[in-house]
Write a protein that holds these residues in place. Structure first.
Motif, PDB file in Angstrom:
ATOM      1  N   ILE A  78      -3.399   8.483  -4.218  1.00 22.66           N
ATOM      2  CA  ILE A  78      -2.819   8.024  -2.945  1.00 22.66           C
ATOM      3  C   ILE A  78      -2.741   9.223  -1.876  1.00 22.66           C
ATOM      4  CG2 ILE A  78      -1.480   6.274  -3.817  1.00 22.66           C
ATOM      5  CD1 ILE A  78       1.021   8.131  -3.559  1.00 22.66           C
ATOM      6  N   CYS A 138       5.547   3.925   1.250  1.00 28.97           N
ATOM      7  CA  CYS A 138       4.691   2.706   0.817  1.00 28.97           C
ATOM      8  C   CYS A 138       5.019   1.651   2.093  1.00 28.97           C
ATOM      9  CB  CYS A 138       5.354   1.902  -0.338  1.00 28.97           C
ATOM     10  SG  CYS A 138       4.896   2.984  -1.965  1.00 28.97           S
ATOM     11  N   ASN A 139       3.997   0.952   2.385  1.00 28.31           N
ATOM     12  CA  ASN A 139       3.996  -0.059   3.400  1.00 28.31           C
ATOM     13  C   ASN A 139       3.997  -1.592   2.769  1.00 28.31           C
ATOM     14  OD1 ASN A 139       4.385   1.713   5.500  1.00 28.31           O
ATOM     15  ND2 ASN A 139       2.019   1.840   5.795  1.00 28.31           N
ATOM     16  N   TRP A 140       4.651  -2.532   3.238  1.00 26.96           N
ATOM     17  CA  TRP A 140       4.322  -3.766   2.650  1.00 26.96           C
ATOM     18  C   TRP A 140       4.230  -4.795   3.990  1.00 26.96           C
ATOM     19  CZ3 TRP A 140       8.476  -0.636   1.771  1.00 26.96           C
ATOM     20  CH2 TRP A 140       9.545  -1.245   2.403  1.00 26.96           C
ATOM     21  N   THR A 196       0.851  -1.161  -0.026  1.00 26.78           N
ATOM     22  CA  THR A 196       0.106  -0.032   0.103  1.00 26.78           C
ATOM     23  C   THR A 196       0.903   1.097   0.051  1.00 26.78           C
ATOM     24  OG1 THR A 196       0.019   0.015   2.421  1.00 26.78           O
ATOM     25  CG2 THR A 196      -1.864  -1.011   1.251  1.00 26.78           C
ATOM     26  N   CYS A 197       0.277   2.354  -0.703  1.00 26.23           N
ATOM     27  CA  CYS A 197       1.141   3.541  -0.717  1.00 26.23           C
ATOM     28  C   CYS A 197       0.143   4.487  -0.403  1.00 26.23           C
ATOM     29  CB  CYS A 197       1.995   3.659  -2.238  1.00 26.23           C
ATOM     30  SG  CYS A 197       3.140   2.549  -2.464  1.00 26.23           S
ATOM     31  N   ARG A 198       0.830   5.881   0.106  1.00 23.48           N
ATOM     32  CA  ARG A 198       0.038   6.974   0.647  1.00 23.48           C
ATOM     33  C   ARG A 198       0.832   8.146   0.839  1.00 23.48           C
ATOM     34  NH1 ARG A 198      -1.640   7.866   6.752  1.00 23.48           N
ATOM     35  NH2 ARG A 198      -2.443   9.936   6.514  1.00 23.48           N
ATOM     36  N   TYR A 217       2.815  -2.918  -7.463  1.00 26.68           N
ATOM     37  CA  TYR A 217       1.725  -2.240  -7.223  1.00 26.68           C
ATOM     38  C   TYR A 217       1.839  -1.036  -8.024  1.00 26.68           C
ATOM     39  CZ  TYR A 217      -1.365   0.811  -4.435  1.00 26.68           C
ATOM     40  OH  TYR A 217      -2.225   1.630  -4.117  1.00 26.68           O
ATOM     41  N   ARG A 224       8.695  -0.210   5.607  1.00 25.68           N
ATOM     42  CA  ARG A 224       7.896   1.100   5.079  1.00 25.68           C
ATOM     43  C   ARG A 224       9.226   1.745   4.470  1.00 25.68           C
ATOM     44  NH1 ARG A 224       4.683   5.246   8.781  1.00 25.68           N
ATOM     45  NH2 ARG A 224       3.254   3.608   8.369  1.00 25.68           N
TER      46      ARG A 224
END
Length: 360
Positions: A200, A126-128, A114-116, A193, A162
C-alpha cells in the motif's frame, strides 16, 4: 380541608401535564424508514382498530395507490416519490392525532475499501464508499486489526469516509485486516479488506516541478522538482523518480527513470516546440508509483531573430559637368554670320527695286 384542596389541585395539574405531553408527542413528527418497493403500513397513533381517520401528505390528500384499514394507511410498492410528512385526522371532528415522516430507501450493500500509505513508515489511511446510494442516512463502523489486535483508528476531520492509522511496527510480515460495516435504519452490511504493508506504499506526486530552457541550446530543457512534503524521511527511505515528456504536436511520451536525483536535462527536444512535462515518485524498494505531478509547459531556447534593417536611401550628388570654353581652334558649326547677310541684302536692294519698276 386545605390539604385536601392542595392534593386535588396537584392531581389535576398532573393530569393536565400528562395530557399536554401526550398531545406534544402526537404533534411532533416521528420518522419511519421503509425499503423501496415494499408495501408500507402507517398507524395513526394509538387509535383503536375501529377508529375512522383521514390522511394527508405534505398538507394535501393522499393520491398515490393506497387503502385504509381503520386507523392504518397502507401504501403499495413505495418509491422515492412517497417520501413526505403524513398526518392523520380522526373523524368526524378532524382532530390531528399523529404525524409521521416517511423515508424510503435501500439497505446498504458491501462498502468498497482501499488503503494507502503516503507517509511511510509513519502510517496509512483507509477510504470506503458505497457503490450504490441508500437514499437514507447511513453510518459506518471501522475496525482494523494487525497480529490479532485492534489498532487505534482516528477519523479524518475533513473526509467523513476516511480514517488514519499509525504503523505499529515497520517491515512487519503480518497482514492488516480492515473491516467496514455500513449501517442504516433498514439494516447493515460488512466487508473485509486485507493487505500487506509493502503493497500500500504509494507516495504523493513530486512538487514544484519546473522546466527551464538553456541558453544557446535549442534542444535542451533543464527539469527540476522536489520530493513530496508528505514523505516524512527522505534520507532513510529515499525515492526514485520517473520523468515523462512530449511535444504538444505529438501524442507519444518519452520516459526517463532516475535514481534519487531531483533534476534532469532533456537533450533531445525538438527545437522551437512547446513541451509538456510530468514526474512521478516511488519508494526505491517497495510499493507503487505515485500519480503524475501537475503538468508544466516549456519551450527550448530560441535564438532571437536579427531585425531586418530597412535600406536607407542615399542621396548621391549629381555631378554637373560644365562645358569647357571652346578653343578658338576647335571646329564650329557652320552658320551665316549676321553681318554678312546684312551686306548681301544691301547689295541686292537696288536691283530688286529696278526689277519691280520694269514690271510695272
Amino acid at each position: 380541608m386545605a390539604n385536601l384542596v392542595t392534593s386535588l389541585c396537584c392531581v389535576v395539574l398532573a393530569a393536565v401535564v400528562v395530557a399536554y405531553a401526550q398531545r406534544r408527542i402526537q404533534l411532533v413528527a416521528r420518522n419511519q424508514y421503509e425499503r423501496m418497493g415494499s408495501d408500507v403500513t402507517m398507524q395513526c397513533g394509538s387509535l383503536n382498530s375501529d377508529a375512522s381517520v383521514s390522511w394527508k401528505v405534505n398538507g394535501t390528500d393522499v393520491i398515490s395507490p393506497h387503502h385504509l384499514e381503520g386507523p392504518k394507511l397502507i401504501l403499495t410498492e413505495v418509491d422515492l416519490g412517497h417520501n413526505g410528512l403524513y398526518s392523520c385526522f380522526q373523524n368526524p371532528d378532524g382532530e390531528r392525532r399523529d404525524t409521521i415522516y416517511l423515508h424510503v430507501g435501500l439497505l446498504p450493500r458491501e462498502p468498497v475499501i482501499t488503503c494507502r500509505s503516503n507517509t511511510y513508515p509513519k502510517g496509512f489511511y483507509c477510504n470506503w464508499h458505497l457503490q450504490h446510494p441508500t437514499y437514507i442516512p447511513t453510518a459506518f463502523e471501522v475496525d482494523i486489526q494487525h497480529n490479532q489486535r485492534s489498532l487505534t483508528v482516528q477519523k479524518d476531520p475533513v473526509h467523513k469516509n476516511r480514517c488514519h492509522v499509525r504503523f505499529p511496527e515497520v517491515f512487519s510480515s503480518y497482514p492488516y485486516i480492515v473491516n467496514v460495516t455500513a449501517i442504516n435504519s433498514l439494516g447493515k452490511t460488512s466487508n473485509t479488506y486485507s493487505f500487506e504493508e509493502s503493497n500500500i506504499v504509494k507516495p504523493d506526486p513530486p512538487e514544484r516541478v519546473t522546466a527551464t530552457p538553456i541558453h544557446s541550446n535549442p534542444r535542451r530543457l533543464e527539469v527540476s522538482w522536489q520530493s513530496p512534503a508528505t514523505w516524512p524521511d527522505i534520507d532513510s527511505f529515499p525515492l526514485k523518480y520517473f520523468l515523462r515528456y512530449r511535444p504538444l504536436i505529438r501524442e507519444q511520451w518519452q520516459h526517463v527513470e532516475l535514481s534519487d536525483s531531483t533534476f534532469h536535462t532533456i537533450t533531445d527536444a525538438y527545437a522551437g516546440k512547446e513541451y509538456i512535462i510530468q514526474v512521478a515518485a516511488k519508494d526505491t524498494e517497495i510499493g507503487t508509483w505515485s500519480d503524475w505531478s501537475v503538468a508544466v509547459h516549456a519551450t527550448p531556447w530560441i535564438e532571437d531573430p536579427v531585425p531586418n534593417t530597412p535600406a536607407t536611401e542615399v542621396d548621391f550628388p549629381i555631378e554637373t559637368k560644365t562645358s569647357p570654353i571652346p578653343s578658338s581652334r576647335a571646329p564650329q558649326k557652320s552658320r551665316v554670320p549676321v553681318d554678312r547677310a546684312a551686306r548681301v541684302v544691301s547689295l541686292f536692294s537696288p536691283l530688286l527695286l529696278g526689277l519691280m519698276l520694269l514690271l510695272m
